[in-house]
Design a protein around this motif. Structure first.
Motif, PDB file in Angstrom:
ATOM      1  N   ILE A 168       2.430   2.615  -7.016  1.00 21.71           N
ATOM      2  CA  ILE A 168       3.233   2.924  -7.898  1.00 21.71           C
ATOM      3  C   ILE A 168       4.299   3.627  -8.365  1.00 21.71           C
ATOM      4  CG2 ILE A 168       2.922   2.600 -10.164  1.00 21.71           C
ATOM      5  CD1 ILE A 168       1.370  -0.171  -9.654  1.00 21.71           C
ATOM      6  N   LEU A 169       2.996   5.328  -8.209  1.00 20.44           N
ATOM      7  CA  LEU A 169       3.033   6.141  -8.001  1.00 20.44           C
ATOM      8  C   LEU A 169       4.355   6.997  -7.563  1.00 20.44           C
ATOM      9  CD1 LEU A 169       0.408   7.297  -9.818  1.00 20.44           C
ATOM     10  CD2 LEU A 169       1.830   6.747 -11.277  1.00 20.44           C
ATOM     11  N   VAL A 170       4.063   7.110  -6.232  1.00 16.74           N
ATOM     12  CA  VAL A 170       4.202   7.598  -5.110  1.00 16.74           C
ATOM     13  C   VAL A 170       5.569   7.236  -4.613  1.00 16.74           C
ATOM     14  CG1 VAL A 170       4.313   8.708  -2.767  1.00 16.74           C
ATOM     15  CG2 VAL A 170       2.368   8.992  -4.297  1.00 16.74           C
ATOM     16  N   GLY A 171       5.367   5.644  -4.439  1.00 15.79           N
ATOM     17  CA  GLY A 171       6.228   4.940  -4.256  1.00 15.79           C
ATOM     18  C   GLY A 171       7.200   4.657  -5.270  1.00 15.79           C
ATOM     19  N   GLY A 172       7.253   4.279  -6.294  1.00 20.83           N
ATOM     20  CA  GLY A 172       8.493   4.186  -7.537  1.00 20.83           C
ATOM     21  C   GLY A 172       8.892   5.695  -7.397  1.00 20.83           C
ATOM     22  N   VAL A 173       8.237   6.607  -6.801  1.00 24.54           N
ATOM     23  CA  VAL A 173       9.255   8.203  -7.824  1.00 24.54           C
ATOM     24  C   VAL A 173       9.667   7.822  -6.323  1.00 24.54           C
ATOM     25  CG1 VAL A 173       9.442  10.303  -7.658  1.00 24.54           C
ATOM     26  CG2 VAL A 173       7.854   9.494  -8.213  1.00 24.54           C
ATOM     27  N   ILE A 174      10.121   8.305  -5.215  1.00 19.99           N
ATOM     28  CA  ILE A 174      11.342   7.516  -4.168  1.00 19.99           C
ATOM     29  C   ILE A 174      12.005   6.487  -4.324  1.00 19.99           C
ATOM     30  CG2 ILE A 174      10.886   7.089  -1.996  1.00 19.99           C
ATOM     31  CD1 ILE A 174       8.135   7.983  -1.445  1.00 19.99           C
ATOM     32  N   PRO A 203       6.992  -1.057 -11.430  1.00 27.86           N
ATOM     33  CA  PRO A 203       6.063  -2.398 -10.083  1.00 27.86           C
ATOM     34  C   PRO A 203       6.934  -3.730 -10.229  1.00 27.86           C
ATOM     35  CG  PRO A 203       4.815  -0.740 -11.654  1.00 27.86           C
ATOM     36  CD  PRO A 203       6.002  -0.328 -12.197  1.00 27.86           C
ATOM     37  N   GLY A 204       6.716  -4.158  -9.278  1.00 24.21           N
ATOM     38  CA  GLY A 204       7.385  -5.313  -8.730  1.00 24.21           C
ATOM     39  C   GLY A 204       6.249  -6.422  -8.397  1.00 24.21           C
ATOM     40  N   GLU A 205       6.437  -7.163  -7.298  1.00 22.21           N
ATOM     41  CA  GLU A 205       6.039  -8.921  -6.843  1.00 22.21           C
ATOM     42  C   GLU A 205       4.733  -7.916  -6.202  1.00 22.21           C
ATOM     43  OE1 GLU A 205       7.684 -11.930  -4.964  1.00 22.21           O
ATOM     44  OE2 GLU A 205       9.829 -11.052  -5.219  1.00 22.21           O
ATOM     45  N   HIS A 206       5.296  -7.572  -4.919  1.00 17.19           N
ATOM     46  CA  HIS A 206       4.373  -6.990  -4.583  1.00 17.19           C
ATOM     47  C   HIS A 206       3.773  -5.583  -4.106  1.00 17.19           C
ATOM     48  CE1 HIS A 206       6.125  -9.998  -1.372  1.00 17.19           C
ATOM     49  NE2 HIS A 206       7.749  -8.753  -2.003  1.00 17.19           N
ATOM     50  N   ASP A 207       3.681  -5.723  -5.519  1.00 15.31           N
ATOM     51  CA  ASP A 207       2.489  -3.983  -5.873  1.00 15.31           C
ATOM     52  C   ASP A 207       1.337  -4.802  -6.949  1.00 15.31           C
ATOM     53  OD1 ASP A 207       4.284  -1.769  -5.360  1.00 15.31           O
ATOM     54  OD2 ASP A 207       5.914  -2.895  -6.695  1.00 15.31           O
ATOM     55  N   THR A 208       0.560  -5.039  -6.333  1.00 11.09           N
ATOM     56  CA  THR A 208      -0.640  -5.966  -6.898  1.00 11.09           C
ATOM     57  C   THR A 208      -1.943  -5.374  -5.734  1.00 11.09           C
ATOM     58  OG1 THR A 208      -0.744  -7.779  -4.922  1.00 11.09           O
ATOM     59  CG2 THR A 208       0.127  -7.820  -7.190  1.00 11.09           C
ATOM     60  N   LEU A 209      -3.007  -5.615  -6.877  1.00 10.12           N
ATOM     61  CA  LEU A 209      -4.483  -5.423  -6.169  1.00 10.12           C
ATOM     62  C   LEU A 209      -5.162  -5.726  -4.809  1.00 10.12           C
ATOM     63  CD1 LEU A 209      -6.398  -3.117  -6.538  1.00 10.12           C
ATOM     64  CD2 LEU A 209      -7.591  -4.504  -8.036  1.00 10.12           C
ATOM     65  N   ASP A 210      -4.848  -4.923  -3.740  1.00  8.86           N
ATOM     66  CA  ASP A 210      -5.008  -5.980  -2.593  1.00  8.86           C
ATOM     67  C   ASP A 210      -4.483  -7.008  -2.272  1.00  8.86           C
ATOM     68  OD1 ASP A 210      -7.292  -3.565  -2.179  1.00  8.86           O
ATOM     69  OD2 ASP A 210      -8.503  -4.939  -3.451  1.00  8.86           O
ATOM     70  N   THR A 259       0.091  -3.581   0.021  1.00  2.00           N
ATOM     71  CA  THR A 259      -1.070  -2.779  -0.431  1.00  2.00           C
ATOM     72  C   THR A 259      -1.753  -1.908  -0.006  1.00  2.00           C
ATOM     73  OG1 THR A 259       0.177  -4.123  -3.030  1.00  2.00           O
ATOM     74  CG2 THR A 259      -1.440  -2.011  -2.495  1.00  2.00           C
ATOM     75  N   PRO A 260      -1.922  -0.632   0.262  1.00  2.00           N
ATOM     76  CA  PRO A 260      -3.028  -0.157   0.454  1.00  2.00           C
ATOM     77  C   PRO A 260      -3.548  -0.431  -0.591  1.00  2.00           C
ATOM     78  CG  PRO A 260      -1.267   1.302   0.118  1.00  2.00           C
ATOM     79  CD  PRO A 260      -0.477   0.203  -0.546  1.00  2.00           C
ATOM     80  N   PRO A 261      -4.837  -0.232   0.872  1.00  2.00           N
ATOM     81  CA  PRO A 261      -6.729  -1.280  -0.318  1.00  2.00           C
ATOM     82  C   PRO A 261      -6.769   0.004  -1.569  1.00  2.00           C
ATOM     83  CG  PRO A 261      -7.471  -0.321   2.065  1.00  2.00           C
ATOM     84  CD  PRO A 261      -5.553   0.094   1.820  1.00  2.00           C
ATOM     85  N   GLY A 262      -7.256  -1.386  -2.346  1.00  2.41           N
ATOM     86  CA  GLY A 262      -8.472  -0.302  -3.198  1.00  2.41           C
ATOM     87  C   GLY A 262      -7.333  -0.218  -4.256  1.00  2.41           C
ATOM     88  N   PRO A 263      -7.408   0.865  -5.366  1.00  2.00           N
ATOM     89  CA  PRO A 263      -6.852   1.282  -6.379  1.00  2.00           C
ATOM     90  C   PRO A 263      -6.666   2.156  -6.512  1.00  2.00           C
ATOM     91  CG  PRO A 263      -9.634   0.516  -7.776  1.00  2.00           C
ATOM     92  CD  PRO A 263      -9.515   0.667  -5.918  1.00  2.00           C
ATOM     93  N   GLY A 264      -7.251   2.866  -5.846  1.00  2.00           N
ATOM     94  CA  GLY A 264      -6.377   4.423  -5.148  1.00  2.00           C
ATOM     95  C   GLY A 264      -4.863   3.583  -4.505  1.00  2.00           C
ATOM     96  N   GLY A 265      -5.281   2.914  -3.594  1.00  2.00           N
ATOM     97  CA  GLY A 265      -4.274   3.008  -2.401  1.00  2.00           C
ATOM     98  C   GLY A 265      -2.808   1.660  -3.697  1.00  2.00           C
ATOM     99  N   LEU A 266      -3.060   0.777  -5.016  1.00  2.00           N
ATOM    100  CA  LEU A 266      -2.224   0.622  -5.789  1.00  2.00           C
ATOM    101  C   LEU A 266      -1.672   1.875  -5.864  1.00  2.00           C
ATOM    102  CD1 LEU A 266      -0.306  -1.701  -7.049  1.00  2.00           C
ATOM    103  CD2 LEU A 266      -2.290  -2.148  -8.492  1.00  2.00           C
TER     104      LEU A 266
END
Length: 339
Positions: free
Chosen positions: A279-285, A257-264, A268-275
């Motif tokens: 972080i998870l899928v985008g982090g692996v890729i 996670p970096g500076e653009h990985d923040t809640l809403d 970032t896609p909306p909500g806790p699920g979007g974040l």
């Protein structure tokens, strides 16, 4: 492709080409049409959005289909200017994950003396030439389109100076390195953000296959089974010597996670699920693209090919790509000869 055949020095509605204006009085430049390539590729329609923004329909003879191309003219379009081709990722600009929808690219380029060219189409195609038509993804001859068909038509219609640069994200970050190799001299600069250019590597080939399969395509219809000659021919890592002389910018996050990985956050896609997904899928890729980009850096350094690198924290997401476009602009501008 051979030279453009001029079907007529006609412009605008004199061709019978439908035109539309948000404000007809605001159209400061009429785009020359009526040009048809010897293979039959041509501009079939032009829509004037405002004095700087235009939407073309371009017929590809190789794919027997027309595709939209969105254009923002250079700040000073009274004289020939270079062009920056900006490619979208896996969605091909058809979905909401596009430069147009997710970034401030138009505002950023508003004062730049370069035409902004945004091709639309090619979902999950990797913007390459496939060896077979695919039952789901159809006919893909995007390397032909982006090297032989579209640039000469754009040059003729916009009366450019013929100098081009190219940039792309994710899946197209492989393409923007492969196309200058395929057509030497066409693209003077290339910027690859968060891509995997080492496509013959087991990690790289797996990455590509997953992306194509995600879109419903059969990866074997692209270049055949992994390890086939077309995989080698389209591998920028293996063909790295052919990148010599091109102004290069290469970037990737590390998957953390970096500076653009923040809640809403704005990217970032909306909500806790979007974040969590970012972080998870985008982090692996992004961790996978980071592996590929560092390997390319090692290869280019070993053979003495210079490049500008930007390796940071962050995931596979738009905030970082918007930053990268701005940070890579000096490299792209140098290649295009833009002060």
């Amino acid at each position: 492709m051979t030279s453009i055949a001029v079907a007529g020095l006609l412009v605008g509605s004199a061709l019978g080409v439908p035109t539309a204006y948000a404000d007809p009085a605001a159209a400061a430049k009429t785009i020359a049409t009526g040009f048809t390539a010897e293979d039959g590729s041509r501009i079939t329609d032009v829509e004037y959005i405002d004095d700087r923004n235009i939407r073309l329909q371009v017929y590809s003879a190789a794919m027997a289909e027309s595709f939209p191309v969105e254009i923002q003219l250079a700040a000073d379009n009274s004289k020939p200017q270079p062009s920056l081709y900006l490619l979208n990722g896996a969605g091909g600009g058809v979905d909401g994950a596009s430069w147009q929808a997710q970034s401030d690219v138009r505002e950023f380029m508003a004062d730049k003396n370069a035409n902004l060219i945004l091709p639309i189409g090619g979902m999950f195609s990797y913007y390459t030439d496939w060896i077979k038509d695919d039952p789901i993804l159809g006919r893909n001859k995007w390397k032909t389109y982006l090297t032989e068909e579209l640039p000469p038509l754009i040059d003729a219609a916009l009366e450019t100076n013929g100098v081009n640069a190219i940039a792309g994200i994710s899946t197209s970050a492989t393409t923007v390195l492969a196309l200058p190799i395929a057509k030497p001299g066409l693209y003077k600069a290339a910027a690859a953000y968060s891509g995997c250019p080492q496509v013959s590597d087991p990690v790289g080939s797996r990455f590509m296959k997953l992306a194509v399969a995600w879109g419903g395509g059969n990866p074997d219809n692209m270049w055949g089974p992994a390890g086939s000659p077309d995989w080698v021919a389209n591998d920028p890592y293996l063909q790295a010597e052919k990148l010599r002389g091109i102004d290069l910018y290469l970037s990737s996050g590390n998957g953390l996670p970096g500076e653009h990985d923040t809640l809403d956050g704005p990217h970032t896609p909306p909500g806790p699920g979007g974040l969590a997904n970012q972080i998870l899928v985008g982090g692996v890729i992004e961790a996978a693209t980071n592996y590929c980009m560092h390997n390319l850096q090692t290869k280019l350094t070993s053979i003495g090919v210079p490049a500008t690198y930007n390796f940071t924290s962050g995931t596979h997401s738009w905030g970082y790509w918007q930053d990268d476009l701005k940070q890579s602009w000096p490299v792209l501008a140098r290649g295009m000869g833009v002060s």
